[in-house]
Design an enzyme around this catalytic site. Sequence first.
Site, mmCIF file in Angstrom:
data_model
loop_
_atom_site.group_PDB
_atom_site.id
_atom_site.type_symbol
_atom_site.label_atom_id
_atom_site.label_comp_id
_atom_site.label_asym_id
_atom_site.label_seq_id
_atom_site.Cartn_x
_atom_site.Cartn_y
_atom_site.Cartn_z
ATOM 1 N N TYR A 56 -2.179 -1.615 11.004
ATOM 2 C CA TYR A 56 -2.435 -2.121 9.646
ATOM 3 C C TYR A 56 -1.304 -1.711 8.699
ATOM 4 C CZ TYR A 56 -4.062 -2.163 4.849
ATOM 5 O OH TYR A 56 -4.126 -2.359 3.481
ATOM 6 N N LYS A 76 1.964 -3.926 6.470
ATOM 7 C CA LYS A 76 2.410 -3.859 5.067
ATOM 8 C C LYS A 76 3.920 -3.640 5.006
ATOM 9 C CE LYS A 76 -1.545 -4.649 3.334
ATOM 10 N NZ LYS A 76 -1.798 -6.010 2.835
ATOM 11 N N SER A 93 0.828 -1.204 0.000
ATOM 12 C CA SER A 93 0.000 0.000 0.000
ATOM 13 C C SER A 93 0.862 1.254 0.000
ATOM 14 C CB SER A 93 -0.863 -0.029 1.262
ATOM 15 O OG SER A 93 -1.443 1.217 1.488
HETATM 16 N N1 LIG Z 1 -8.806 -1.675 -0.735
HETATM 17 C C1 LIG Z 1 -7.825 -0.838 -0.469
HETATM 18 O O1 LIG Z 1 -8.042 0.384 -0.340
HETATM 19 C C2 LIG Z 1 -6.394 -1.330 -0.345
HETATM 20 C C3 LIG Z 1 -5.321 -0.411 -0.452
HETATM 21 C C4 LIG Z 1 -4.019 -0.891 -0.326
HETATM 22 C C5 LIG Z 1 -3.788 -2.250 -0.073
HETATM 23 N N2 LIG Z 1 -4.848 -3.087 0.047
HETATM 24 C C6 LIG Z 1 -4.586 -4.514 0.336
HETATM 25 O O2 LIG Z 1 -5.078 -5.294 -0.751
HETATM 26 C C7 LIG Z 1 -5.531 -6.557 -0.275
HETATM 27 C C8 LIG Z 1 -6.955 -6.786 -0.749
HETATM 28 O O3 LIG Z 1 -7.768 -5.708 -0.299
HETATM 29 P P1 LIG Z 1 -9.345 -5.690 -0.551
HETATM 30 O O4 LIG Z 1 -9.750 -4.265 -0.556
HETATM 31 O O5 LIG Z 1 -9.676 -6.552 -1.706
HETATM 32 O O6 LIG Z 1 -9.828 -6.343 0.812
HETATM 33 P P2 LIG Z 1 -11.016 -7.388 1.078
HETATM 34 O O7 LIG Z 1 -11.256 -7.410 2.537
HETATM 35 O O8 LIG Z 1 -12.158 -7.122 0.178
HETATM 36 O O9 LIG Z 1 -10.321 -8.771 0.626
HETATM 37 C C9 LIG Z 1 -9.495 -9.515 1.472
HETATM 38 C C10 LIG Z 1 -10.037 -10.933 1.498
HETATM 39 O O10 LIG Z 1 -9.183 -11.740 2.315
HETATM 40 C C11 LIG Z 1 -9.989 -12.621 3.085
HETATM 41 N N3 LIG Z 1 -9.186 -12.974 4.269
HETATM 42 C C12 LIG Z 1 -8.783 -12.162 5.286
HETATM 43 N N4 LIG Z 1 -8.059 -12.863 6.190
HETATM 44 C C13 LIG Z 1 -7.979 -14.134 5.730
HETATM 45 C C14 LIG Z 1 -7.378 -15.336 6.220
HETATM 46 N N5 LIG Z 1 -6.715 -15.373 7.383
HETATM 47 N N6 LIG Z 1 -7.491 -16.473 5.475
HETATM 48 C C15 LIG Z 1 -8.175 -16.463 4.300
HETATM 49 N N7 LIG Z 1 -8.783 -15.370 3.809
HETATM 50 C C16 LIG Z 1 -8.688 -14.225 4.512
HETATM 51 C C17 LIG Z 1 -11.266 -11.843 3.381
HETATM 52 O O11 LIG Z 1 -12.385 -12.663 3.632
HETATM 53 C C18 LIG Z 1 -11.443 -11.037 2.076
HETATM 54 O O12 LIG Z 1 -12.262 -11.722 1.157
HETATM 55 C C19 LIG Z 1 -5.363 -6.527 1.239
HETATM 56 O O13 LIG Z 1 -4.132 -7.135 1.556
HETATM 57 C C20 LIG Z 1 -5.326 -5.050 1.556
HETATM 58 O O14 LIG Z 1 -4.617 -4.790 2.736
HETATM 59 C C21 LIG Z 1 -6.131 -2.677 -0.094
#
Ligand SMILES: NC(=O)c1ccc[n+]([C@@H]2O[C@H](COP(=O)([O-])OP(=O)(O)OC[C@H]3O[C@@H](n4cnc5c(N)ncnc54)[C@H](O)[C@@H]3O)[C@@H](O)[C@H]2O)c1
Length: 338
Positions: free
Chosen positions: A150, A154, A125
């Site tokens: 959080y 990362k 991120s």
């Molecule tokens: N959306 C954003 O703004 C953003 C920005 C920067 C980075 N990210 C990173 O991108 C990735 C995806 O983000 P997103 O927005 O799609 O989030 P999201 O919550 O929609 O997707 C994450 C998925 O991981 C699953 N999950 C969580 N812990 C788990 C575990 N222990 N075992 C199996 N499954 C598990 C959840 O059920 C979910 O479906 C994450 O790592 C997040 O930190 C997101």
Amino acid sequence: MKILVTGGLGFIGSHTVVELQNVGYDVVIIDDLSNASEKVLDGITAITGKKPLFEKLNLRERNKVEDFFHRHNDIEGVIHFAASKAVGESVENPLLYYENNLSSLVYLLKELVKKKGASFIFSSSCTVYGQADAMPITENAPVKNAESPYGNTKQIGEEIISDTCKAHEELQAIALRYFNPVGAHESAEIGELPIGIPQNLVPFITQTAIGLRDQLSVFGDDYPTPDGTCIRDYIHVVDLAKAHVIALQRLLNKKNKQRYEVFNLGTGRGSSVLEVIKSFEHVSGEKLNYKITGRRPGDVISAYADTVKANEELGWKAELDLDEAMLSAWKWEQKIRS
Ligand SMILES: NC(=O)c1ccc[n+]([C@@H]2O[C@H](COP(=O)([O-])OP(=O)(O)OC[C@H]3O[C@@H](n4cnc5c(N)ncnc54)[C@H](O)[C@@H]3O)[C@@H](O)[C@H]2O)c1
């Protein structure tokens, strides 16, 4: 070729599964459904015509991860999205975040280093940069002290991967530092499904417009920016998903220059909160009920990506603009509330 997508039923993961299937990869999804619904599989299948394999599995359970890799010993690449991502919750419950985001990463890497060759893509991120000293932000900008547990997961996650690549020659990895992912698939079959009160601007806007929330608060209009509101780089989730396919292919085709690489994923264009609202009102024809309130602690003033490395080295460029992202997010909100 079989690719594992962890967190593949989540927001960015589901869009990436679609793009992987579109170019012919076989996808296996692991998700524990902690922040997603199994119905997302139907949305993916409606778009691609092919149901991906799915295993409900919690990556914190090391034995189950080990068993999964025994059963799927033909996996050639892993895209690791699974993580907890609510910044506020991470401040209240840091151990949950360190445990979920870091133990799942370690258990996956432990399996990958047993393999002959493994390609690993990590969701990082732009929060690693904090308030960067200069705009646009290049990959060489210093990593600042994390503002939240959080954000720290990362930073630590990147270090864990970098150290593991140094120690294990067979492993190669790319960390992708996303700016602000927004929007939904144009079909409105998949999109963002925030549980509870949305933490991010765009779902808050669409939920306010559809009547689920009374009013949007704009946190501060006295920042040193042209209209006084904070500036971010909003990147369409479909563009972001395509970048994962390109990054994976870079590793699979041995086009990477180092065994651990980092790329920014953004549009390179900063938009203020008021510009995002204006874009939403323009594409939807709706008038948004919003008010200006005080600044929110922890918000950086401005963050947008320098995209030169992603454009020239990775060979990826964002193609969709803010209006297209806002329209797709609005179509998705209308579909799920209909
Ligand atoms: N959306 C954003 O703004 C953003 C920005 C920067 C980075 N990210 C990173 O991108 C990735 C995806 O983000 P997103 O927005 O799609 O989030 P999201 O919550 O929609 O997707 C994450 C998925 O991981 C699953 N999950 C969580 N812990 C788990 C575990 N222990 N075992 C199996 N499954 C598990 C959840 O059920 C979910 O479906 C994450 O790592 C997040 O930190 C997101």
